[in-house]
Design a protein around this motif. Sequence first.
Motif, PDB file in Angstrom:
ATOM      1  N   LYS A 120      46.519  45.616  33.884  1.00 41.01           N
ATOM      2  CA  LYS A 120      45.661  45.463  32.454  1.00 41.01           C
ATOM      3  C   LYS A 120      45.814  43.556  32.643  1.00 41.01           C
ATOM      4  CE  LYS A 120      48.040  49.309  30.494  1.00 41.01           C
ATOM      5  NZ  LYS A 120      49.010  49.754  29.768  1.00 41.01           N
ATOM      6  N   LEU A 121      46.353  42.922  32.691  1.00 43.14           N
ATOM      7  CA  LEU A 121      46.095  41.371  33.723  1.00 43.14           C
ATOM      8  C   LEU A 121      44.744  40.886  33.467  1.00 43.14           C
ATOM      9  CD1 LEU A 121      49.894  40.149  34.207  1.00 43.14           C
ATOM     10  CD2 LEU A 121      49.056  40.287  31.812  1.00 43.14           C
ATOM     11  N   TYR A 122      44.454  41.449  34.521  1.00 44.91           N
ATOM     12  CA  TYR A 122      42.263  41.085  34.992  1.00 44.91           C
ATOM     13  C   TYR A 122      41.942  41.290  33.856  1.00 44.91           C
ATOM     14  CZ  TYR A 122      38.713  41.199  37.547  1.00 44.91           C
ATOM     15  OH  TYR A 122      37.386  41.435  37.976  1.00 44.91           O
ATOM     16  N   GLU A 123      41.596  43.091  33.121  1.00 41.26           N
ATOM     17  CA  GLU A 123      40.740  43.708  32.290  1.00 41.26           C
ATOM     18  C   GLU A 123      40.990  42.715  31.218  1.00 41.26           C
ATOM     19  OE1 GLU A 123      41.816  47.299  31.882  1.00 41.26           O
ATOM     20  OE2 GLU A 123      41.106  48.126  33.863  1.00 41.26           O
ATOM     21  N   ALA A 124      42.007  42.232  31.132  1.00 35.92           N
ATOM     22  CA  ALA A 124      42.611  41.534  29.715  1.00 35.92           C
ATOM     23  C   ALA A 124      41.958  39.776  29.457  1.00 35.92           C
ATOM     24  CB  ALA A 124      43.676  41.374  29.179  1.00 35.92           C
ATOM     25  N   VAL A 125      41.693  39.317  31.019  1.00 37.28           N
ATOM     26  CA  VAL A 125      40.934  37.693  30.871  1.00 37.28           C
ATOM     27  C   VAL A 125      39.673  38.169  31.124  1.00 37.28           C
ATOM     28  CG1 VAL A 125      40.512  36.591  33.287  1.00 37.28           C
ATOM     29  CG2 VAL A 125      42.946  36.675  32.569  1.00 37.28           C
ATOM     30  N   LEU A 126      38.937  39.661  32.224  1.00 39.13           N
ATOM     31  CA  LEU A 126      37.666  39.692  32.029  1.00 39.13           C
ATOM     32  C   LEU A 126      37.236  40.304  30.149  1.00 39.13           C
ATOM     33  CD1 LEU A 126      36.709  42.436  35.135  1.00 39.13           C
ATOM     34  CD2 LEU A 126      37.152  39.185  34.304  1.00 39.13           C
ATOM     35  N   MET A 127      37.875  40.304  29.685  1.00 37.62           N
ATOM     36  CA  MET A 127      37.746  40.800  28.199  1.00 37.62           C
ATOM     37  C   MET A 127      37.771  39.286  27.493  1.00 37.62           C
ATOM     38  SD  MET A 127      39.743  42.642  25.139  1.00 37.62           S
ATOM     39  CE  MET A 127      41.461  42.614  25.018  1.00 37.62           C
ATOM     40  N   TRP A 128      38.553  38.912  26.900  1.00 37.33           N
ATOM     41  CA  TRP A 128      38.642  36.601  27.265  1.00 37.33           C
ATOM     42  C   TRP A 128      37.722  36.139  27.582  1.00 37.33           C
ATOM     43  CZ3 TRP A 128      38.335  32.436  28.799  1.00 37.33           C
ATOM     44  CH2 TRP A 128      39.021  31.212  27.806  1.00 37.33           C
ATOM     45  N   THR A 129      37.361  36.240  28.952  1.00 38.89           N
ATOM     46  CA  THR A 129      36.067  35.379  28.692  1.00 38.89           C
ATOM     47  C   THR A 129      34.773  36.265  28.124  1.00 38.89           C
ATOM     48  OG1 THR A 129      37.136  35.626  31.358  1.00 38.89           O
ATOM     49  CG2 THR A 129      34.331  34.612  31.092  1.00 38.89           C
ATOM     50  N   GLN A 130      34.398  37.561  28.125  1.00 42.52           N
ATOM     51  CA  GLN A 130      32.968  37.899  27.503  1.00 42.52           C
ATOM     52  C   GLN A 130      33.313  37.497  26.318  1.00 42.52           C
ATOM     53  OE1 GLN A 130      33.869  42.023  28.099  1.00 42.52           O
ATOM     54  NE2 GLN A 130      33.172  41.644  30.634  1.00 42.52           N
ATOM     55  N   HIS A 131      34.221  36.764  25.405  1.00 41.02           N
ATOM     56  CA  HIS A 131      34.040  36.627  24.028  1.00 41.02           C
ATOM     57  C   HIS A 131      34.068  34.774  23.958  1.00 41.02           C
ATOM     58  CE1 HIS A 131      35.899  40.825  23.860  1.00 41.02           C
ATOM     59  NE2 HIS A 131      35.484  40.719  22.309  1.00 41.02           N
ATOM     60  N   GLN A 132      33.809  34.504  24.887  1.00 36.17           N
ATOM     61  CA  GLN A 132      33.786  33.265  24.990  1.00 36.17           C
ATOM     62  C   GLN A 132      32.602  32.550  24.732  1.00 36.17           C
ATOM     63  OE1 GLN A 132      37.011  31.467  23.915  1.00 36.17           O
ATOM     64  NE2 GLN A 132      37.916  33.887  24.210  1.00 36.17           N
ATOM     65  N   LYS A 133      32.236  31.269  23.418  1.00 33.96           N
ATOM     66  CA  LYS A 133      30.815  30.917  23.678  1.00 33.96           C
ATOM     67  C   LYS A 133      31.214  30.045  25.554  1.00 33.96           C
ATOM     68  CE  LYS A 133      30.424  31.887  19.135  1.00 33.96           C
ATOM     69  NZ  LYS A 133      30.336  32.044  17.870  1.00 33.96           N
ATOM     70  N   PHE A 134      31.051  30.382  26.028  1.00 28.58           N
ATOM     71  CA  PHE A 134      30.948  29.856  27.505  1.00 28.58           C
ATOM     72  C   PHE A 134      29.835  29.984  27.809  1.00 28.58           C
ATOM     73  CE2 PHE A 134      36.211  30.295  27.932  1.00 28.58           C
ATOM     74  CZ  PHE A 134      36.248  28.687  27.373  1.00 28.58           C
ATOM     75  N   ASP A 135      29.497  28.532  28.805  1.00 24.46           N
ATOM     76  CA  ASP A 135      28.250  28.937  29.718  1.00 24.46           C
ATOM     77  C   ASP A 135      28.442  29.269  30.657  1.00 24.46           C
ATOM     78  OD1 ASP A 135      28.988  26.787  31.292  1.00 24.46           O
ATOM     79  OD2 ASP A 135      27.672  24.783  29.630  1.00 24.46           O
ATOM     80  N   ALA A 136      27.525  29.082  31.854  1.00 28.38           N
ATOM     81  CA  ALA A 136      28.008  29.890  32.989  1.00 28.38           C
ATOM     82  C   ALA A 136      29.119  28.479  34.422  1.00 28.38           C
ATOM     83  CB  ALA A 136      26.885  29.949  34.499  1.00 28.38           C
ATOM     84  N   GLN A 137      28.600  27.436  33.543  1.00 21.11           N
ATOM     85  CA  GLN A 137      30.029  26.375  34.573  1.00 21.11           C
ATOM     86  C   GLN A 137      31.093  26.784  34.369  1.00 21.11           C
ATOM     87  OE1 GLN A 137      28.740  22.341  34.560  1.00 21.11           O
ATOM     88  NE2 GLN A 137      29.898  21.395  35.576  1.00 21.11           N
ATOM     89  N   GLN A 138      31.193  27.151  32.323  1.00 18.41           N
ATOM     90  CA  GLN A 138      32.369  26.588  31.667  1.00 18.41           C
ATOM     91  C   GLN A 138      33.671  27.912  32.276  1.00 18.41           C
ATOM     92  OE1 GLN A 138      31.106  26.126  27.860  1.00 18.41           O
ATOM     93  NE2 GLN A 138      31.750  24.198  27.596  1.00 18.41           N
ATOM     94  N   THR A 139      32.347  28.820  31.959  1.00 16.92           N
ATOM     95  CA  THR A 139      33.092  30.441  33.057  1.00 16.92           C
ATOM     96  C   THR A 139      33.837  30.398  33.912  1.00 16.92           C
ATOM     97  OG1 THR A 139      31.348  31.727  31.207  1.00 16.92           O
ATOM     98  CG2 THR A 139      32.842  32.781  32.773  1.00 16.92           C
TER      99      THR A 139
END
Length: 448
Positions: A180-199
């Motif tokens: 669940k922690l791993y899935e939460a990290v992925l969910m958090w990353t998808q909602h950030q306005k990051f470019d590929a390098q920042q991701t």
Amino acid sequence: MQLLRVNSNNELVVPPFECAWLSDKSQQLNDDVGCIAFEVKGGPSLFSWKDPNPSQGTRHIGLAAWDKFVAYRNIRMHKAACCTTEGQAHDRTATQVASLEQLCRHSVVTNLTVQSVCDGVQVAHLLEPALDDMAGCLLTFLSQNLESVLAQQSHDFVMLPLPVLTALLMNPSLVCEEVKLYEAVLMWTQHQKFDAQQTDEALSQLLPLIRFPLMSLEELQPHAPLRAAIAVESKRHVRGMAGVDSLAAARFQRRLSPAAMPLMYMCNGDHNGVCHYIGTAYGQQKFVNPALSGRLQVTASSPSCRFTDPKAVVSGHFLRNNAAGQRRDGGTWWRVDLGEQHRLMCNYYTMRHDASPDYARSWALQASTDGTVWVDLRQHADDCTINMAGQYASWPVTGHAARRPFRFFQLLLTPAAPASGKANGRVFSLSYLEFYGYFFRETPPSQQ
């Protein structure tokens, strides 16, 4: 601009950074020195002031607060009172009154909820280091209630800044399954306005904090990109030991929380197990059989009778004849229900044989969260450990299932191993049973 007003309780409400102007001649001062006394939300306070640029016919008193609305009452002005002994006494009293900021901090911490904690953590992060002490309390609450936050307030969770999420994954109070922690990290990353390098930079900082070695193959199966970064050696998940050694070592350790009470096995027949702990009302009173007091339930596959007494197996006393018989469906078992508010992450268990010659040889320790679906914690096949009347025996419990807390536990008699050439008995003799591990106690809603 918001104006002063008097509410229904005859209290003067002063918006932030407003001033009360005093133009009445009876309230004007001749020596330019005076003090004003009033109560703020019921607490006695005294503020003194001096007009640096007095003007004819007008004196003013500045009242300011960082709260939106502050209520004052019993406002009194004293001429030259600050220079008197009485005024000095008031000054000493005023220093003992909690400031509005302290009261607000206390109110926020004591009234935390799943719905408000993410907003509080963000505010504390923006005001660092002024609110470092409160930020620690907020982060601990979030760590202990993360699964509820992810289920109810995921839209607030994805708004957390990267430093807060990093601190959350490193917090020792974190209670959450690794998948669940791993899935939460992925969910958090998808909602950030990051470019590929920042991701990539964010993931390189967060993913090493996920304890992948504690995840099962079934949990890792849906994440194909992740499997490329994990090697499987001897059925154990191993990841490259990049970074500091302490971080690498932590990846193989369970997350232990202050929310869990450690009940560690010391020796056979000790008083450290969960049944004894519940029987003492969590260490607050002398031991009373918890099955008799209703704090937990013990059942057997056969009805209670002279030779089958389920409640007695958690009494701590030796039973000469106590056995569970076979049911019509063929099952033979002893079962313990820790109670609706109790969970145990079991890492050891102890059983004691009665005085009969019917020694158990093949059985399984199973656990369940609902009493219907059972998982194996440990299997015994042709186990000859018990071979004497009244003998104690204890075994460690390991594996992925042992890293999860359960409410129900049972000992289930299983068929003997074919190679042994021995038939397993139809009765399961038992005089004593105890479980150890990390005990979780949920507070009933009526007591929250």
